[in-house]
Design a protein around this motif. Sequence first.
Motif, PDB file in Angstrom:
ATOM      1  N   TRP A 267       0.837  -1.204   0.000  1.00 20.82           N
ATOM      2  CA  TRP A 267       0.000   0.000   0.000  1.00 20.82           C
ATOM      3  C   TRP A 267       0.876   1.260   0.000  1.00 20.82           C
ATOM      4  O   TRP A 267       1.968   1.248   0.592  1.00 20.82           O
ATOM      5  CB  TRP A 267      -0.877   0.004   1.266  1.00 20.82           C
ATOM      6  CG  TRP A 267      -1.842   1.150   1.321  1.00 20.82           C
ATOM      7  CD1 TRP A 267      -3.087   1.198   0.817  1.00 20.82           C
ATOM      8  CD2 TRP A 267      -1.602   2.426   1.916  1.00 20.82           C
ATOM      9  NE1 TRP A 267      -3.651   2.431   1.057  1.00 20.82           N
ATOM     10  CE2 TRP A 267      -2.764   3.209   1.736  1.00 20.82           C
ATOM     11  CE3 TRP A 267      -0.514   2.999   2.591  1.00 20.82           C
ATOM     12  CZ2 TRP A 267      -2.876   4.518   2.195  1.00 20.82           C
ATOM     13  CZ3 TRP A 267      -0.628   4.297   3.044  1.00 20.82           C
ATOM     14  CH2 TRP A 267      -1.803   5.057   2.851  1.00 20.82           C
ATOM     15  N   PRO A 268       0.455   2.351  -0.654  1.00 18.56           N
ATOM     16  CA  PRO A 268      -0.805   2.533  -1.395  1.00 18.56           C
ATOM     17  C   PRO A 268      -0.734   1.985  -2.814  1.00 18.56           C
ATOM     18  O   PRO A 268       0.228   2.275  -3.540  1.00 18.56           O
ATOM     19  CB  PRO A 268      -0.987   4.051  -1.402  1.00 18.56           C
ATOM     20  CG  PRO A 268       0.411   4.599  -1.353  1.00 18.56           C
ATOM     21  CD  PRO A 268       1.209   3.618  -0.533  1.00 18.56           C
ATOM     22  N   PHE A 269      -1.745   1.210  -3.168  1.00 18.75           N
ATOM     23  CA  PHE A 269      -1.843   0.695  -4.532  1.00 18.75           C
ATOM     24  C   PHE A 269      -2.280   1.834  -5.442  1.00 18.75           C
ATOM     25  O   PHE A 269      -3.197   2.580  -5.125  1.00 18.75           O
ATOM     26  CB  PHE A 269      -2.856  -0.450  -4.586  1.00 18.75           C
ATOM     27  CG  PHE A 269      -2.563  -1.534  -3.589  1.00 18.75           C
ATOM     28  CD1 PHE A 269      -1.565  -2.461  -3.820  1.00 18.75           C
ATOM     29  CD2 PHE A 269      -3.285  -1.610  -2.399  1.00 18.75           C
ATOM     30  CE1 PHE A 269      -1.294  -3.452  -2.890  1.00 18.75           C
ATOM     31  CE2 PHE A 269      -3.018  -2.602  -1.476  1.00 18.75           C
ATOM     32  CZ  PHE A 269      -2.024  -3.537  -1.714  1.00 18.75           C
ATOM     33  N   LEU A 270      -1.608   1.964  -6.573  1.00 18.59           N
ATOM     34  CA  LEU A 270      -1.838   3.133  -7.418  1.00 18.59           C
ATOM     35  C   LEU A 270      -3.001   2.951  -8.374  1.00 18.59           C
ATOM     36  O   LEU A 270      -3.795   3.866  -8.573  1.00 18.59           O
ATOM     37  CB  LEU A 270      -0.558   3.449  -8.190  1.00 18.59           C
ATOM     38  CG  LEU A 270       0.691   3.704  -7.317  1.00 18.59           C
ATOM     39  CD1 LEU A 270       1.885   4.019  -8.195  1.00 18.59           C
ATOM     40  CD2 LEU A 270       0.422   4.837  -6.325  1.00 18.59           C
ATOM     41  N   ASN A 271      -3.123   1.789  -9.008  1.00 14.18           N
ATOM     42  CA  ASN A 271      -4.166   1.547  -9.997  1.00 14.18           C
ATOM     43  C   ASN A 271      -4.821   0.192  -9.722  1.00 14.18           C
ATOM     44  O   ASN A 271      -4.239  -0.678  -9.052  1.00 14.18           O
ATOM     45  CB  ASN A 271      -3.595   1.564 -11.425  1.00 14.18           C
ATOM     46  CG  ASN A 271      -3.052   2.935 -11.807  1.00 14.18           C
ATOM     47  OD1 ASN A 271      -3.730   3.943 -11.704  1.00 14.18           O
ATOM     48  ND2 ASN A 271      -1.791   2.964 -12.235  1.00 14.18           N
ATOM     49  N   LEU A 272      -6.011   0.026 -10.226  1.00 13.97           N
ATOM     50  CA  LEU A 272      -6.720  -1.236 -10.084  1.00 13.97           C
ATOM     51  C   LEU A 272      -7.281  -1.659 -11.427  1.00 13.97           C
ATOM     52  O   LEU A 272      -7.448  -0.838 -12.336  1.00 13.97           O
ATOM     53  CB  LEU A 272      -7.853  -1.117  -9.058  1.00 13.97           C
ATOM     54  CG  LEU A 272      -9.090  -0.273  -9.397  1.00 13.97           C
ATOM     55  CD1 LEU A 272     -10.197  -0.559  -8.389  1.00 13.97           C
ATOM     56  CD2 LEU A 272      -8.786   1.205  -9.406  1.00 13.97           C
ATOM     57  N   THR A 273      -7.546  -2.943 -11.564  1.00 16.39           N
ATOM     58  CA  THR A 273      -8.031  -3.476 -12.834  1.00 16.39           C
ATOM     59  C   THR A 273      -9.477  -3.039 -13.083  1.00 16.39           C
ATOM     60  O   THR A 273     -10.202  -2.630 -12.154  1.00 16.39           O
ATOM     61  CB  THR A 273      -7.958  -5.007 -12.841  1.00 16.39           C
ATOM     62  OG1 THR A 273      -8.844  -5.515 -11.819  1.00 16.39           O
ATOM     63  CG2 THR A 273      -6.544  -5.480 -12.576  1.00 16.39           C
TER      64      THR A 273
ATOM     65  N   ILE B  64       1.712   9.059  -3.949  1.00 18.39           N
ATOM     66  CA  ILE B  64       0.757   8.348  -4.791  1.00 18.39           C
ATOM     67  C   ILE B  64       1.262   8.257  -6.233  1.00 18.39           C
ATOM     68  O   ILE B  64       0.499   7.918  -7.143  1.00 18.39           O
ATOM     69  CB  ILE B  64      -0.612   9.040  -4.762  1.00 18.39           C
ATOM     70  CG1 ILE B  64      -0.508  10.480  -5.259  1.00 18.39           C
ATOM     71  CG2 ILE B  64      -1.230   8.984  -3.372  1.00 18.39           C
ATOM     72  CD1 ILE B  64      -1.863  11.178  -5.382  1.00 18.39           C
ATOM     73  N   LYS B  65       2.558   8.542  -6.414  1.00 15.73           N
ATOM     74  CA  LYS B  65       3.184   8.377  -7.718  1.00 15.73           C
ATOM     75  C   LYS B  65       3.949   7.060  -7.808  1.00 15.73           C
ATOM     76  O   LYS B  65       3.904   6.372  -8.818  1.00 15.73           O
ATOM     77  CB  LYS B  65       4.113   9.553  -8.005  1.00 15.73           C
ATOM     78  CG  LYS B  65       3.408  10.885  -8.153  1.00 15.73           C
ATOM     79  CD  LYS B  65       2.453  10.877  -9.344  1.00 15.73           C
ATOM     80  CE  LYS B  65       1.807  12.236  -9.540  1.00 15.73           C
ATOM     81  NZ  LYS B  65       0.868  12.227 -10.683  1.00 15.73           N
ATOM     82  N   ASP B  66       4.664   6.715  -6.733  1.00 16.84           N
ATOM     83  CA  ASP B  66       5.453   5.486  -6.748  1.00 16.84           C
ATOM     84  C   ASP B  66       5.287   4.657  -5.471  1.00 16.84           C
ATOM     85  O   ASP B  66       6.059   3.714  -5.233  1.00 16.84           O
ATOM     86  CB  ASP B  66       6.936   5.811  -6.965  1.00 16.84           C
ATOM     87  CG  ASP B  66       7.451   6.813  -5.937  1.00 16.84           C
ATOM     88  OD1 ASP B  66       6.707   7.160  -4.986  1.00 16.84           O
ATOM     89  OD2 ASP B  66       8.601   7.267  -6.095  1.00 16.84           O
ATOM     90  N   SER B  67       4.330   5.009  -4.616  1.00 17.45           N
ATOM     91  CA  SER B  67       4.019   4.279  -3.374  1.00 17.45           C
ATOM     92  C   SER B  67       5.146   4.311  -2.350  1.00 17.45           C
ATOM     93  O   SER B  67       5.156   3.500  -1.411  1.00 17.45           O
ATOM     94  CB  SER B  67       3.660   2.808  -3.676  1.00 17.45           C
ATOM     95  OG  SER B  67       2.546   2.729  -4.531  1.00 17.45           O
ATOM     96  N   SER B  68       6.100   5.208  -2.507  1.00 19.04           N
ATOM     97  CA  SER B  68       7.207   5.288  -1.553  1.00 19.04           C
ATOM     98  C   SER B  68       6.777   6.038  -0.298  1.00 19.04           C
ATOM     99  O   SER B  68       5.904   6.911  -0.337  1.00 19.04           O
ATOM    100  CB  SER B  68       8.394   5.996  -2.195  1.00 19.04           C
ATOM    101  OG  SER B  68       8.047   7.320  -2.586  1.00 19.04           O
TER     102      SER B  68
END
Length: 534
Positions: free
Chosen positions: A216-222, A349-353
Amino acid sequence: MDQTTPDYALQPPYTRQPYTPPPQPLREPNSAVTMDDVSFCASPADRMPASLVKRRKVKTAKAKAPQPQDSLAEMLRKGIVEHQLGLSVNLMLFVALSYVLFPSLRDRMSAFCRLSYPSETESGMYGQGSRDLSVVGSFIVFFTALRAFCLDYLLLPLAGWCGIAKEKGRIRFAEQSYMMVYYLTYWLWGVLLFAQGTPDSVDSINSLLISLWDGWPFLNLTASMKLYYLSQLAFWIQQIVIVNIEERRKDHYQMLTHHFITVGLLGGSYPYRHWRVGNAVLVCMDLVDFIFPLAKILKYLAWQRACDTAFGAFVLSWILSRHVCYMAICWSIYAHVAVVTMPYGLYSIKDSSRLSDDGGTNVVDNLLQPVLHPEAQTIGFNPNIRWTFLGLLLALQCITLAWLVMIMRVVARVLRGEGADDTRSDDEGEEEDQDVPAQASDGVTVPIVAGEADKAKPRFIEVESTGEDFPTYPRRKGSSSKRKTKGISSGLNLGEHKEILNRIGCLSEEQLAREREKREGSMSPRPSSAAGRK
C-alpha cells in the motif's frame, strides 16, 4: 246452519295473494344502504342472533370510520415503490437521450456508462476520482430496475408456478430468489478477484493476512476490480433506499445500521486504495448471504427437510466466514498493520514510496483524497485512520453477533424437531396472510380466497344461498376453510327492493329477470276459491 269459511282460515295455495312488501322510500344515489333498509322473510329460527347483529354493527361502524389521509412523504414513498421500474427506465433513457441529442453534454453523460480515469502507463488499469460517483449512480438505477423487473415479471410468476398460494409467501420467495442470485454471482466474482490478486509468495494464513496490506498505497486497479467495487457500493446504497421505502420488518434498524456501516467501509476503503482487504471482507460476507436465501426458498416451497439441511450449511458457513475469517482480518489490523507492514507516515501516490513517518491526524482528507483533493501528490496514514477502520469492522461484528443469537434460537428449534424458521424478518406484521390465485396444472388461474381488499369492503346484504341460484363446486384441495359461498337466496321475495339491490350491485340482470318472471307468474289469474271447492 250455514257454515261460512272465516277470514282467518287457511286458503289453498292458488287462492293466496302474492306478498308485496310496503313501499320503502328510495334513497339518494350516493347514500349508503344498510342491513336495516332491507326486509327479509325468515322464520324465527333463521333470524340472526343478537350478538351477531351487534358484532356486525360494530364492523359496519369501523368500515364507515374516515381513514386518515396519507402525508405527502407517504404518497411519494408509495409512488416510488409502485413505479420503481418505470422511474429507473426513464432515468436511463434521459441519460441516453442527453448523450445523443446534446453533444456538449456527451463528456459528462459518458461518465454514467463507462469507467473513468484509465491509466496512461498501464493498459487495462484505472485510477480513481470524483467521476466514479456517476458510475455508482448508474448502478443504483440499474439495480433498482433489475430488481423490479425480476420480481414482477420473472420471480413472482415463478413462485405461482411452484404452487405458493400465500401472497406474502410469493413476495418473500421472489425477494429471496433475487438476493440468492445476486450474492452467488458476486461471491464467485469476488473469490476470482481475490485469487488473482494473491501473491505467489503466500504460503500460510499469516502471510496471506500480511499480503492484504503489503504494497500500500496501490496506485491503480483493474477494470474488473473497479466494476466489482463500485457496483457493490451501489448495491448497498440501493439497499438502504429499499429498506426505507418498502414494508418495514422486525429487524429494520439492525439492517439499516448494517447497511450504513457497510457503505461507510466501502466508501472509505475504495478511495483510500484498500480494495484488496475490502474484497476479502465482501467475500466473507457474501458467502452466507446466498446460502441463507436458499434455505428460505426451500421453506416457502414446503421442503422442510431440505430447508433444515440448507440451514445447517448456513450456520456452519456463518460461523466460519463471519466469526472466524472476518475476525482474522480484524486481528490482522491490530497485529500486522503499523507493526509488521504498512507503517504510519506520509506516502507518495506516484510510486508508493514512504516519504516521512509523520502521517498527521486528519482522517477525512486522507480517506477521500481522490475525490476531495485530486491534485494532491501524497496520502497519509495515521492511528486515527487505523482505529476508524477497526472500529467500523468491530461494530459490524457486533451486529452479526446479535444475529448469531437469533440463529442459535432457530438451531434449537430444529433440534427440537420444529423445523427451521427465520426469526429475524419474516413476521413483519400481524395481519393475516392474503391468498392469491394459484396456478392450476392446466395453466388456468384458480382463485383460492378473497383478498384483504375484498374483506375490507362493507357488505350490505349477506344471505346464505340455497343452491338454486348458484352452482356448488367441489372445494379445491388446499383452499382456505374461511371461504364461504354467499349470494341472494332464491326464496327471498325482493318486492320493491329490486332497484335498490341492483343499484348497490347485489343482484345481476339475470337474477332480476328471474325474479320478475316469478312475480309475474304469481300474479296471473287463477280459479276462484268457490270453483276450487266444487
